[in-house]
Scaffold this active site. Structure first.
Site: not given
Ligand SMILES: Cc1cc2nc3c(=O)[nH]c(=O)nc-3n(C[C@H](O)[C@H](O)[C@H](O)COP(=O)(O)OP(=O)(O)OC[C@H]3O[C@@H](n4cnc5c(N)ncnc54)[C@H](O)[C@@H]3O)c2cc1C
Length: 376
Positions: A130, A360, A364
């Site tokens: 991810g 997108e 963080e």
């Protein structure tokens, strides 16, 4: 420095705001309630030239520029956030094909995207990759003059309505090289999973994709071999301006409902908008959303001038999506119990905006991009 929009940008704002308020906003609650993909909205976007805003007319685009695009997306998302994200990913896909594609790829896909023959999709995320997108494992092995793709993608927006998808896959395991491919729906070996059931953006299809011995011709490669991660990351830089705009659009709608409510709702013999606690919530939200808008315009203007804008896009996304979430939460609070029920749109705005700090690139990850740029 001039903070005024150009006449052309003002025209885009007025036209898209009118469309969104008149056609998209009235349907948004039903789209959400029924988790229905609003194909009619997609068609309207195409008719008005809003699906190919970042490439030239020679390929069917409107070449309106990043600032006008940011304005248009904000207005669409303010009416229907699901339509906004569909528009964002379609424009992002088209722009990537324009920037990195050859003439045959541009001629085949760009007119289709801008005419709304299908949406665009951008397939990077995988079950095991991810935030760490470079850790993806979908593999494309060379087979004669083509490639065979094996692997899976998750959370792909527009995945079941796309006419073309940009799929990132490893073409070499050691050292790792990632390449980008243009894959069409219906390609044997590609299966599209069912739509995810989500907290918000229920009119946007979010699907998994599975590639099993999925053969694509060599001409499907976008850009050069090994350029895939660079293509993905630089496409996401532009995409982040879009998501920041989406968040501002949603939050502005929430704030507008809250402001109107604060004027009308009376408690203790006065309008609740006369209580300082409520005034401060509205004032903070309006100020933060304006600050977010300026960050978005700065990033979009840099992009429009062809200057580096990666850090500025991340700052805009980080700030706009976090501020938009705070503003939408405040809007629910201003409406009290009515903010929590479906009769008013603010609970939907809150559910819709929640994901903007996640997709997108999470907040963080934006901080990581910004700090890396600062530290050189
Ligand atoms: C509705 C929706 C639509 C989407 N559409 C698309 C799409 O069209 N195409 C596509 O490719 N993807 C899409 N995504 C995927 C999305 O981009 C990812 O969900 C996102 O990048 C986060 O990845 P992850 O979910 O695997 O979370 P993870 O990466 O597992 O992160 C989990 C948590 O750990 C934190 N974290 C991870 N790494 C770090 C770090 N280095 N430092 C600090 N914190 C860290 C994250 O910020 C987060 O809080 C979509 C997702 C959703 C929910």
């Amino acid at each position: 420095m001039d903070f005024r929009l150009t006449d052309e940008q003002l025209q885009v704002e007025e036209m898209v705001r009118g469309l969104s308020r008149k056609e998209f906003a009235p349907r948004a609650a039903q789209v959400d309630e029924e988790s229905r993909y609003p194909a009619e909205n997609h068609r309207r976007l195409a008719e008005l030239g809003l699906l190919g805003m970042l490439y030239p007319a020679s390929y069917g685009g409107a070449e309106a520029g990043p600032v006008s695009y940011a304005i248009a997306l904000r207005e669409v998302a303010g009416g229907c956030a699901s339509t906004g994200v569909g528009m964002a990913v379609t424009n992002m896909t088209g722009e990537a094909i324009f920037r990195f594609g050859n003439d045959a790829q541009r001629s085949r896909y760009l007119p289709m995207l801008s005419a709304g023959k299908g949406a665009g999709a951008f397939a990077l995320t995988e079950p095991g990759a991810g935030s760490d997108a470079g850790g993806l494992s979908t593999f494309a092995r060379k087979d004669g003059d083509g490639f065979i793709l094996d692997g899976s993608k998750v959370f792909i927006t527009n995945g079941s309505h796309a006419c073309v998808m940009i799929v990132m896959a490893l073409t070499q395991k050691s050292p790792r090289r990632i390449s980008a491919f243009l894959v069409e729906p219906g390609t044997p070996g590609l299966s599209v999973g069912k739509c995810e059931r989500k907290m918000g953006l229920k009119g946007s299809d979010t699907v998994s994709l599975s590639f099993e011995e999925c053969r694509v011709p060599g001409s499907a490669m976008l850009g050069a071999p090994g350029e895939g991660l660079k293509i993905a990351l630089s496409t996401l830089d532009g995409g982040r301006i879009g998501i920041a705009s989406q968040a501002i659009g949603i939050a502005r709608s929430a704030l507008s409902t809250a402001t109107e409510y604060a004027r009308d709702r009376r408690q203790f013999g006065q309008a609740i908008g006369e209580f300082q606690a409520i005034q401060w919530m509205l004032a903070d939200a309006a100020t933060e959303l304006d600050a977010a808008q300026l960050l978005v315009f700065r990033a979009a203007s840099l992009k429009e001038k062809g200057l580096p804008y990666s850090k500025e896009a991340s700052m805009a996304k980080l700030f706009a999506t976090e501020a938009g979430n705070r503003a939408s939460l405040s809007a629910v609070q201003v409406l009290g119990g009515y903010g929590y029920i479906r009769e008013y749109p603010v609970e939907r705005h809150l559910r819709d905006i929640r994901v903007t700090t996640i997709y997108e690139g999470t907040s963080e990850i934006q901080r990581l991009v910004i700090s890396r740029a600062l530290c050189g």
